[in-house]
Write an enzyme that holds these catalytic residues in place. Structure first.
Site, PDB file in Angstrom:
ATOM      1  N   ILE A   1      16.521  -7.506   7.420  1.00  0.00           N
ATOM      2  CA  ILE A   1      17.631  -6.650   7.822  1.00  0.00           C
ATOM      3  C   ILE A   1      18.696  -6.744   6.734  1.00  0.00           C
ATOM      4  CG2 ILE A   1      19.465  -6.366   9.530  1.00  0.00           C
ATOM      5  CD1 ILE A   1      17.413  -7.400  11.615  1.00  0.00           C
TER       6      ILE A   1
ATOM      7  N   HIS B   1       8.643   3.360   9.010  1.00  0.00           N
ATOM      8  CA  HIS B   1       8.508   2.472  10.175  1.00  0.00           C
ATOM      9  C   HIS B   1       7.275   2.886  10.966  1.00  0.00           C
ATOM     10  CE1 HIS B   1       9.830  -0.167  13.396  1.00  0.00           C
ATOM     11  NE2 HIS B   1       9.468   0.793  14.225  1.00  0.00           N
TER      12      HIS B   1
ATOM     13  N   ASN C   1      13.459   4.421   5.013  1.00  0.00           N
ATOM     14  CA  ASN C   1      12.525   3.371   5.420  1.00  0.00           C
ATOM     15  C   ASN C   1      11.337   4.035   6.085  1.00  0.00           C
ATOM     16  OD1 ASN C   1      11.614   0.691   6.184  1.00  0.00           O
ATOM     17  ND2 ASN C   1      12.316   1.147   8.256  1.00  0.00           N
TER      18      ASN C   1
ATOM     19  N   GLU D   1      22.421  -0.040  11.874  1.00  0.00           N
ATOM     20  CA  GLU D   1      21.675  -0.364  13.097  1.00  0.00           C
ATOM     21  C   GLU D   1      20.182  -0.281  12.793  1.00  0.00           C
ATOM     22  OE1 GLU D   1      24.127   2.223  13.210  1.00  0.00           O
ATOM     23  OE2 GLU D   1      25.521   0.570  13.551  1.00  0.00           O
TER      24      GLU D   1
ATOM     25  N   SER E   1       0.828  -1.214   0.000  1.00  0.00           N
ATOM     26  CA  SER E   1       0.000   0.000   0.000  1.00  0.00           C
ATOM     27  C   SER E   1       0.860   1.261   0.000  1.00  0.00           C
ATOM     28  CB  SER E   1      -0.981  -0.003   1.178  1.00  0.00           C
ATOM     29  OG  SER E   1      -0.317   0.175   2.403  1.00  0.00           O
TER      30      SER E   1
ATOM     31  N   ASP F   1      16.510   0.387  12.386  1.00  0.00           N
ATOM     32  CA  ASP F   1      15.542   1.466  12.658  1.00  0.00           C
ATOM     33  C   ASP F   1      16.148   2.595  13.490  1.00  0.00           C
ATOM     34  OD1 ASP F   1      13.576   0.007  11.265  1.00  0.00           O
ATOM     35  OD2 ASP F   1      12.934  -1.027  13.082  1.00  0.00           O
TER      36      ASP F   1
ATOM     37  N   SER G   1       7.306   6.923  11.189  1.00  0.00           N
ATOM     38  CA  SER G   1       8.531   7.696  10.975  1.00  0.00           C
ATOM     39  C   SER G   1       9.141   7.323   9.627  1.00  0.00           C
ATOM     40  CB  SER G   1       9.574   7.361  12.055  1.00  0.00           C
ATOM     41  OG  SER G   1       9.062   7.573  13.354  1.00  0.00           O
TER      42      SER G   1
HETATM   43  C1  GRF Z   1       3.783  -0.623   6.960  1.00  0.00           C
HETATM   44  O1  GRF Z   1       3.087  -0.531   8.180  1.00  0.00           O
HETATM   45  C2  GRF Z   1       5.206  -0.177   7.144  1.00  0.00           C
HETATM   46  O2  GRF Z   1       5.355   0.873   8.034  1.00  0.00           O
HETATM   47  C3  GRF Z   1       5.813  -1.432   7.710  1.00  0.00           C
HETATM   48  O3  GRF Z   1       5.225  -2.474   6.978  1.00  0.00           O
HETATM   49  C4  GRF Z   1       3.942  -2.067   6.532  1.00  0.00           C
HETATM   50  C5  GRF Z   1       3.929  -2.209   5.040  1.00  0.00           C
HETATM   51  O4  GRF Z   1       2.662  -2.016   4.502  1.00  0.00           O
HETATM   52  N1  GRF Z   1       7.256  -1.373   7.680  1.00  0.00           N
HETATM   53  P1  GRF Z   1       2.475  -1.992   2.906  1.00  0.00           P
HETATM   54  O5  GRF Z   1       3.125  -3.239   2.345  1.00  0.00           O
HETATM   55  O6  GRF Z   1       3.113  -0.738   2.392  1.00  0.00           O
HETATM   56  O7  GRF Z   1       0.989  -1.988   2.697  1.00  0.00           O
END
Ligand code: GRF
Length: 216
Positions: A87, A104, A102, A138, A13, A140, A131
């Site tokens: 990772i 998160h 990334n 390291e 998404s 996140d 975020s």
């Molecule tokens: C999101 O919540 C992202 O923050 C996390 O994994 C999920 C990925 O969702 N790292 P999508 O595949 O982008 O729908």
């Protein structure tokens, strides 16, 4: 044109939010490839819908270094990890530091790693969010460019909180990538600069989906 590659493992998404924004011109950039480590992941279908070339990372067969060499061939200016659940080893990552972000689902530095929503609920926090940070070896722990905040509401379970956070991840990622593509952000000596000034606090997403300086 600014070139963006996406690394993803799941439903896609966040990728779709980026792809729609590139298509509409809200982000001045081209999505040059999706790289996915899981056969059958939803993001592969989403990539096909948007006409973005997708490749499966053959990590087990080729090893991580060879798989990432495929990524280098599309010559991205920016790599966006959007739900990439592995990772990345320091050796493979190092050449990309400063050019990889990334998203998160927590307000870093709180709750790096997995199961963020479960941990937020268990702690009784009244606020959570997402975020966008630069990726360093390291987990996140890289400097945070921007955040979006949501309330934790009475009666929330993991599913409800995850959905509320995800609905803000999409505008957060769009606005962050648009800012990066604009050339106003630089990575210097392990720190983020915005318009030539070190960014001391992450930018904050407002209700209109714009990034604002953090309140002093
Ligand atoms: C999101 O919540 C992202 O923050 C996390 O994994 C999920 C990925 O969702 N790292 P999508 O595949 O982008 O729908």
């Amino acid at each position: 044109m600014y070139r963006i590659a996406v690394l993803a493992s799941g439903r896609g998404s966040n990728f779709a939010a980026l792809a729609a924004a590139c298509r509409s011109g809200a982000i001045t950039a081209e999505l040059v490839g999706v790289f996915c480590d899981r056969p059958g992941a939803g993001v592969l279908q989403r990539a096909a819908e948007f006409g973005v070339p997708a490749q499966l990372l053959e990590l087990k067969r080729c090893g991580e270094a060879a798989a990432f060499a495929a990524l280098a061939t599309v010559q991205p200016d920016l790599i966006v990890c959007a739900g990439y659940m592995r990772i990345i080893s320091a050796d493979v990552l190092t050449p990309w530091v400063g050019r990889m972000i990334n998203i998160h689902p927590s307000l870093l530095p709180n709750y790096p790693g997995l199961h963020t929503h479960r941990r937020v609920l268990a702690a009784g926090d009244v606020e959570s969010g997402a975020s966008v940070h630069f990726v360093i070896p390291e987990l996140d722990a890289g400097p945070v460019l921007a955040q979006a905040r949501v309330p934790v509401l009475p009666g929330d379970d993991e599913t409800a909180l995850a959905a509320r956070v995800l609905s803000r991840e999409h505008p957060l990622l769009r606005a962050s990538v648009a800012l990066l593509a604009s050339g106003r952000v630089a990575w210097r000596d392990g720190r983020i600069e915005l318009d030539g000034q070190v960014l001391a606090q992450p930018l904050q997403l407002d209700a209109q989906g714009r990034l604002q300086p953090a309140a002093a």
